[in-house]
Motif scaffolding. Structure first.
Motif, PDB file in Angstrom:
ATOM      1  N   GLN A 157       1.183  -0.824  -0.050  1.00  0.00           N
ATOM      2  CA  GLN A 157       0.300   0.416  -0.041  1.00  0.00           C
ATOM      3  C   GLN A 157       0.870   1.041   0.055  1.00  0.00           C
ATOM      4  O   GLN A 157       0.335   2.348  -0.856  1.00  0.00           O
ATOM      5  CB  GLN A 157      -0.743   0.392   1.370  1.00  0.00           C
ATOM      6  CG  GLN A 157      -2.388  -1.145   1.389  1.00  0.00           C
ATOM      7  CD  GLN A 157      -3.063  -1.021   0.200  1.00  0.00           C
ATOM      8  OE1 GLN A 157      -2.913   0.177  -0.620  1.00  0.00           O
ATOM      9  NE2 GLN A 157      -3.364  -1.751  -0.908  1.00  0.00           N
ATOM     10  N   ALA A 158       1.940   1.367   0.599  1.00  0.00           N
ATOM     11  CA  ALA A 158       3.037   2.501   0.695  1.00  0.00           C
ATOM     12  C   ALA A 158       3.402   2.798  -0.503  1.00  0.00           C
ATOM     13  O   ALA A 158       3.962   3.795  -0.877  1.00  0.00           O
ATOM     14  CB  ALA A 158       4.165   2.217   1.632  1.00  0.00           C
ATOM     15  N   VAL A 159       3.995   1.612  -1.097  1.00  0.00           N
ATOM     16  CA  VAL A 159       4.541   1.765  -2.709  1.00  0.00           C
ATOM     17  C   VAL A 159       3.612   1.840  -3.772  1.00  0.00           C
ATOM     18  O   VAL A 159       3.989   3.330  -4.610  1.00  0.00           O
ATOM     19  CB  VAL A 159       5.115   0.407  -2.959  1.00  0.00           C
ATOM     20  CG1 VAL A 159       5.313   0.672  -4.356  1.00  0.00           C
ATOM     21  CG2 VAL A 159       6.297  -0.189  -2.515  1.00  0.00           C
ATOM     22  N   LYS A 160       2.505   1.648  -3.436  1.00  0.00           N
ATOM     23  CA  LYS A 160       0.926   2.189  -4.313  1.00  0.00           C
ATOM     24  C   LYS A 160       0.609   3.708  -4.306  1.00  0.00           C
ATOM     25  O   LYS A 160       0.478   4.188  -5.508  1.00  0.00           O
ATOM     26  CB  LYS A 160       0.622   1.405  -3.716  1.00  0.00           C
ATOM     27  CG  LYS A 160      -1.356   1.312  -5.318  1.00  0.00           C
ATOM     28  CD  LYS A 160      -1.800   0.354  -4.835  1.00  0.00           C
ATOM     29  CE  LYS A 160      -3.098  -0.016  -5.974  1.00  0.00           C
ATOM     30  NZ  LYS A 160      -4.359  -0.865  -5.730  1.00  0.00           N
ATOM     31  N   SER A 161       0.296   4.239  -3.122  1.00  0.00           N
ATOM     32  CA  SER A 161      -0.280   5.231  -2.685  1.00  0.00           C
ATOM     33  C   SER A 161       1.417   6.271  -2.654  1.00  0.00           C
ATOM     34  O   SER A 161       1.560   7.341  -2.833  1.00  0.00           O
ATOM     35  CB  SER A 161      -0.279   5.277  -1.648  1.00  0.00           C
ATOM     36  OG  SER A 161       0.442   5.134  -0.494  1.00  0.00           O
ATOM     37  N   ALA A 162       2.532   5.719  -3.152  1.00  0.00           N
ATOM     38  CA  ALA A 162       3.991   6.744  -3.074  1.00  0.00           C
ATOM     39  C   ALA A 162       4.353   6.899  -1.828  1.00  0.00           C
ATOM     40  O   ALA A 162       4.891   8.224  -1.940  1.00  0.00           O
ATOM     41  CB  ALA A 162       3.974   7.944  -4.329  1.00  0.00           C
ATOM     42  N   GLN A 163       3.904   6.461  -0.389  1.00  0.00           N
ATOM     43  CA  GLN A 163       4.180   6.927   0.444  1.00  0.00           C
ATOM     44  C   GLN A 163       5.326   6.287   0.977  1.00  0.00           C
ATOM     45  O   GLN A 163       6.375   6.810   1.705  1.00  0.00           O
ATOM     46  CB  GLN A 163       3.699   6.838   1.402  1.00  0.00           C
ATOM     47  CG  GLN A 163       2.607   7.573   1.271  1.00  0.00           C
ATOM     48  CD  GLN A 163       1.248   7.700   2.267  1.00  0.00           C
ATOM     49  OE1 GLN A 163       1.151   6.249   2.698  1.00  0.00           O
ATOM     50  NE2 GLN A 163       0.056   8.388   2.126  1.00  0.00           N
TER      51      GLN A 163
END
Length: 99
Positions: free
Chosen positions: A76-82
């Motif tokens: 999720q962090a990679v997908k949301s660029a966080q």
């Protein structure tokens, strides 16, 4: 001259005799190969150990719930660029690897 696995030796054979010998050897090899193909048979047998191997494989491929949660969090962090990369850790890992 005849060359075999033991070395080279000169012979007085004529080319026709050598050719015939080679042809006879090839024919004998072909006959032996055909006989081997007729008598050789691949077989497989399944035993109780097969079930054990399958159970062990299934257990090894399962992931723990905590690891699955961590993977999902990273996804999720990679997908949301966080997701932030630590360049110091990356460079240390590259420097210490045996590449």
């Amino acid at each position: 001259m005849v060359v075999d696995r033991f070395g080279a030796a000169t012979t007085d054979f004529s080319k026709s005799v050598q050719g015939k010998t080679l042809a006879d050897a090839a024919s004998a090899k072909s006959a032996a190969s055909a006989q081997h193909k007729q008598t050789a048979e691949d077989t497989t047998s399944f035993t109780a150990a097969t079930n054990t191997v399958q159970a062990l494989s299934k257990t090894a491929l399962q992931t723990s719930p905590s690891r699955q949660a961590k993977v999902e969090s990273l996804r999720q962090a990679v997908k949301s660029a966080q997701y932030q990369l630590d360049s110091d850790k990356i460079s240390q890992s590259i420097a210490s690897s045996d590449i």
